[in-house]
Design a protein around this motif. Structure first.
Motif, PDB file in Angstrom:
ATOM      1  N   ARG A 193       0.847  -1.186   0.000  1.00 42.02           N
ATOM      2  CA  ARG A 193       0.000   0.000   0.000  1.00 42.02           C
ATOM      3  C   ARG A 193       0.887   1.242   0.000  1.00 42.02           C
ATOM      4  NH1 ARG A 193      -3.349  -2.911  -1.447  1.00 42.02           N
ATOM      5  NH2 ARG A 193      -5.439  -3.304  -0.630  1.00 42.02           N
ATOM      6  N   LEU A 194       0.282   2.379  -0.285  1.00 40.12           N
ATOM      7  CA  LEU A 194       1.001   3.642  -0.160  1.00 40.12           C
ATOM      8  C   LEU A 194       1.399   3.856   1.288  1.00 40.12           C
ATOM      9  CD1 LEU A 194      -1.197   5.874  -2.498  1.00 40.12           C
ATOM     10  CD2 LEU A 194       0.981   4.782  -3.034  1.00 40.12           C
ATOM     11  N   GLY A 195       2.514   4.544   1.496  1.00 38.97           N
ATOM     12  CA  GLY A 195       3.083   4.666   2.827  1.00 38.97           C
ATOM     13  C   GLY A 195       2.134   5.162   3.888  1.00 38.97           C
ATOM     14  N   SER A 196       1.289   6.121   3.540  1.00 39.92           N
ATOM     15  CA  SER A 196       0.377   6.706   4.524  1.00 39.92           C
ATOM     16  C   SER A 196      -0.723   5.744   4.945  1.00 39.92           C
ATOM     17  CB  SER A 196      -0.255   7.981   3.952  1.00 39.92           C
ATOM     18  OG  SER A 196      -0.965   7.695   2.750  1.00 39.92           O
ATOM     19  N   ASP A 197      -0.907   4.645   4.188  1.00 39.18           N
ATOM     20  CA  ASP A 197      -1.979   3.702   4.488  1.00 39.18           C
ATOM     21  C   ASP A 197      -1.499   2.444   5.202  1.00 39.18           C
ATOM     22  OD1 ASP A 197      -3.874   5.326   3.211  1.00 39.18           O
ATOM     23  OD2 ASP A 197      -3.370   4.488   1.247  1.00 39.18           O
ATOM     24  N   VAL A 198      -0.218   2.360   5.542  1.00 40.24           N
ATOM     25  CA  VAL A 198       0.338   1.164   6.159  1.00 40.24           C
ATOM     26  C   VAL A 198       0.048   1.165   7.658  1.00 40.24           C
ATOM     27  CG1 VAL A 198       2.469  -0.081   6.699  1.00 40.24           C
ATOM     28  CG2 VAL A 198       2.148   0.932   4.431  1.00 40.24           C
ATOM     29  N   ALA A 199      -0.426   0.030   8.172  1.00 41.44           N
ATOM     30  CA  ALA A 199      -0.708  -0.097   9.603  1.00 41.44           C
ATOM     31  C   ALA A 199       0.567   0.103  10.414  1.00 41.44           C
ATOM     32  CB  ALA A 199      -1.306  -1.472   9.885  1.00 41.44           C
ATOM     33  N   LYS A 200       0.446   0.799  11.535  1.00 38.39           N
ATOM     34  CA  LYS A 200       1.619   1.193  12.305  1.00 38.39           C
ATOM     35  C   LYS A 200       2.288   0.029  13.026  1.00 38.39           C
ATOM     36  CE  LYS A 200       0.846   5.381  11.047  1.00 38.39           C
ATOM     37  NZ  LYS A 200       1.626   5.918   9.910  1.00 38.39           N
ATOM     38  N   ASP A 201       1.568  -1.085  13.237  1.00 46.07           N
ATOM     39  CA  ASP A 201       2.156  -2.204  13.972  1.00 46.07           C
ATOM     40  C   ASP A 201       2.822  -3.215  13.045  1.00 46.07           C
ATOM     41  OD1 ASP A 201      -0.213  -2.978  12.809  1.00 46.07           O
ATOM     42  OD2 ASP A 201      -0.845  -4.256  14.478  1.00 46.07           O
ATOM     43  N   MET A 202       3.045  -2.840  11.797  1.00 49.04           N
ATOM     44  CA  MET A 202       3.671  -3.722  10.822  1.00 49.04           C
ATOM     45  C   MET A 202       5.085  -3.248  10.501  1.00 49.04           C
ATOM     46  SD  MET A 202       1.511  -6.117   9.701  1.00 49.04           S
ATOM     47  CE  MET A 202      -0.224  -6.482  10.058  1.00 49.04           C
ATOM     48  N   ILE A 203       5.915  -4.183  10.061  1.00 51.15           N
ATOM     49  CA  ILE A 203       7.188  -3.811   9.471  1.00 51.15           C
ATOM     50  C   ILE A 203       6.913  -3.297   8.069  1.00 51.15           C
ATOM     51  CG2 ILE A 203       9.377  -4.719   8.581  1.00 51.15           C
ATOM     52  CD1 ILE A 203       9.409  -6.659  10.873  1.00 51.15           C
ATOM     53  N   ALA A 204       7.454  -2.148   7.729  1.00 49.69           N
ATOM     54  CA  ALA A 204       7.207  -1.543   6.419  1.00 49.69           C
ATOM     55  C   ALA A 204       8.528  -1.273   5.715  1.00 49.69           C
ATOM     56  CB  ALA A 204       6.410  -0.249   6.571  1.00 49.69           C
ATOM     57  N   VAL A 205       8.581  -1.628   4.437  1.00 50.70           N
ATOM     58  CA  VAL A 205       9.776  -1.420   3.619  1.00 50.70           C
ATOM     59  C   VAL A 205       9.383  -0.615   2.389  1.00 50.70           C
ATOM     60  CG1 VAL A 205      11.611  -2.542   2.298  1.00 50.70           C
ATOM     61  CG2 VAL A 205      10.735  -3.621   4.386  1.00 50.70           C
ATOM     62  N   ARG A 206      10.055   0.517   2.167  1.00 46.54           N
ATOM     63  CA  ARG A 206       9.725   1.347   1.015  1.00 46.54           C
ATOM     64  C   ARG A 206      10.123   0.635  -0.276  1.00 46.54           C
ATOM     65  NH1 ARG A 206       8.623   6.464  -0.781  1.00 46.54           N
ATOM     66  NH2 ARG A 206       8.367   7.321   1.316  1.00 46.54           N
ATOM     67  N   LEU A 207       9.195   0.626  -1.227  1.00 45.97           N
ATOM     68  CA  LEU A 207       9.427  -0.040  -2.502  1.00 45.97           C
ATOM     69  C   LEU A 207       9.590   0.920  -3.674  1.00 45.97           C
ATOM     70  CD1 LEU A 207       6.760  -2.911  -2.271  1.00 45.97           C
ATOM     71  CD2 LEU A 207       9.100  -2.871  -1.380  1.00 45.97           C
ATOM     72  N   THR A 208       8.988   2.107  -3.594  1.00 45.15           N
ATOM     73  CA  THR A 208       9.043   3.055  -4.711  1.00 45.15           C
ATOM     74  C   THR A 208       9.217   4.475  -4.195  1.00 45.15           C
ATOM     75  OG1 THR A 208       6.650   3.537  -4.786  1.00 45.15           O
ATOM     76  CG2 THR A 208       7.421   1.611  -6.020  1.00 45.15           C
ATOM     77  N   ASP A 209       9.634   5.352  -5.096  1.00 39.95           N
ATOM     78  CA  ASP A 209       9.639   6.780  -4.807  1.00 39.95           C
ATOM     79  C   ASP A 209       8.207   7.281  -4.737  1.00 39.95           C
ATOM     80  OD1 ASP A 209      12.333   7.610  -4.505  1.00 39.95           O
ATOM     81  OD2 ASP A 209      12.650   7.351  -6.656  1.00 39.95           O
ATOM     82  N   LYS A 210       8.059   8.588  -4.609  1.00 47.37           N
ATOM     83  CA  LYS A 210       6.721   9.182  -4.579  1.00 47.37           C
ATOM     84  C   LYS A 210       5.943   8.817  -5.839  1.00 47.37           C
ATOM     85  CE  LYS A 210       7.466  13.115  -1.507  1.00 47.37           C
ATOM     86  NZ  LYS A 210       6.437  12.680  -0.549  1.00 47.37           N
ATOM     87  N   LEU A 211       4.622   8.787  -5.690  1.00 49.84           N
ATOM     88  CA  LEU A 211       3.736   8.414  -6.794  1.00 49.84           C
ATOM     89  C   LEU A 211       3.065   9.671  -7.343  1.00 49.84           C
ATOM     90  CD1 LEU A 211       2.251   6.163  -8.415  1.00 49.84           C
ATOM     91  CD2 LEU A 211       0.518   6.198  -6.615  1.00 49.84           C
ATOM     92  N   PRO A 212       3.530  10.180  -8.494  1.00 47.07           N
ATOM     93  CA  PRO A 212       2.895  11.377  -9.071  1.00 47.07           C
ATOM     94  C   PRO A 212       1.612  11.026  -9.814  1.00 47.07           C
ATOM     95  CG  PRO A 212       4.766  10.685 -10.409  1.00 47.07           C
ATOM     96  CD  PRO A 212       4.724   9.758  -9.236  1.00 47.07           C
ATOM     97  N   MET A 213       0.587  11.841  -9.608  1.00 48.24           N
ATOM     98  CA  MET A 213      -0.692  11.678 -10.299  1.00 48.24           C
ATOM     99  C   MET A 213      -0.779  12.685 -11.445  1.00 48.24           C
ATOM    100  SD  MET A 213      -2.002   9.233  -8.500  1.00 48.24           S
ATOM    101  CE  MET A 213      -3.737   9.199  -9.015  1.00 48.24           C
ATOM    102  N   CYS A 214      -1.734  12.484 -12.328  1.00 47.74           N
ATOM    103  CA  CYS A 214      -1.915  13.422 -13.435  1.00 47.74           C
ATOM    104  C   CYS A 214      -3.337  13.335 -13.971  1.00 47.74           C
ATOM    105  CB  CYS A 214      -0.925  13.138 -14.565  1.00 47.74           C
ATOM    106  SG  CYS A 214      -1.198  11.574 -15.418  1.00 47.74           S
TER     107      CYS A 214
END
Length: 298
Positions: free
Chosen positions: A145-166
């Motif tokens: 999921r996008l970083g802001s949507d990841v549950a706080k009690d999980m281990i999280a690993v960044r997979l991509t840079d920012k996601l630009p919309m258009c």
């Protein structure tokens, strides 16, 4: 009465997929062999586990109870067997990962292909959907999921840079209906709607260029909706409306001139995708290999 574990596993796969054909494909056995196994369980238990019609199959009340109770037990067995690979430093086992279509196809598609090529013994099940789920409760090994949507009690690993919309539209659409100058003008246009799993429509979000940091949310209006971005992209190319989507989905169409980028000064960026999972998984060779292949490298 002792049931054959293979037959019980067959029951679980049929119940989960709702199809003898799909279950057979997953397990590498014929539809008739699966049907024979299920009938054998029902006869030995003297309980009907499935409602069958010519078009569909679904669990009975007894079948659903059996599925809900057996599923976590078999998952635990699989997890324990997977953990044994640590002792021979092998990467084998099964991974069920929940994410969305964009993450699996556009943002991380090439990385998943490389992972499967590198580790052919891993059974990889990618489930794409838009809803937010509890990956532990629904028996997934990990989520994306996008970083802001990841549950706080999980281990999280960044997979991509920012996601630009258009925002994009075809030259034909803009020639026929004009070009919106601000997001407020979208109310006068045909928008291509992203349908959510709860039946609602995804809001479009923009950053106000005159007030940096202020997010403007627009509820798009239109007569065409779909729950997949690739379907809507095709409608946009056909001149049937304006599409709001991740930039990487339509970069090739923009370069070729099939789609034109509009409202660019209002574009929104989201935090990048993260892989998240319970901390008990972190020492598994399987998860270490997955993280190593997917993580963002700068």
């Amino acid at each position: 009465m002792k049931e054959n574990l293979n037959d019980l596993r067959a029951f679980l796969v049929v119940a989960r997929t709702g199809s003898f054909t799909k279950a057979g494909a997953q397990m590498g056995v014929s539809q008739s062999a699966l049907s024979h196994s299920i009938r054998g369980i029902e006869e030995r238990l003297n309980i009907k586990l499935f409602h069958r019609t010519t078009r569909s199959i679904s669990t009975t009340e007894a079948g659903e109870q059996l599925y809900q109770r057996l599923s976590p037990l078999f998952d635990d067995i699989d997890n324990e067997l997977n953990e044994l690979s640590e002792f021979r430093n092998a990467v084998t086992g099964t991974l069920r990962i929940n994410g969305n279509e964009h993450a699996f196809y556009y943002a991380l598609g090439d990385k998943f292909v490389r992972f499967s090529q590198k580790y052919p013994e891993v059974n990889l099940e990618l489930v794409a959907e838009n809803r937010f789920i509890d990956i532990v409760a629904e028996r997934f090994d990990a989520g994306i999921r996008l970083g802001s949507d990841v549950a706080k009690d999980m281990i999280a690993v960044r997979l991509t840079d920012k996601l630009p919309m258009c925002c994009v539209a075809s030259p034909e659409y803009l020639a026929n209906y004009g070009t919106p100058k601000t997001p407020y003008d979208l109310t006068e246009h045909q928008c291509l709607l992203h349908r959510l799993s709860n039946g609602g429509v995804m809001n479009w979000e923009f950053i106000d260029p005159k007030s940096k940091g202020r997010i403007l949310k627009v509820q798009p209006q239109g007569t065409i909706s779909a729950n997949g971005g690739r379907v809507l992209e095709n409608y946009a190319r056909s001149g049937l409306g304006i599409l709001w989507c991740p930039l990487d989905m339509v970069e090739e169409d923009i370069r070729s001139g099939k789609l034109i980028r509009i409202l660019q000064q209002w574009d929104m960026d989201y935090d990048g995708y993260h892989l998240y999972y319970p901390n008990r998984r972190q020492n598994s060779p399987l998860f270490k290999a997955l993280v190593e292949e997917l993580r963002l490298v700068k």
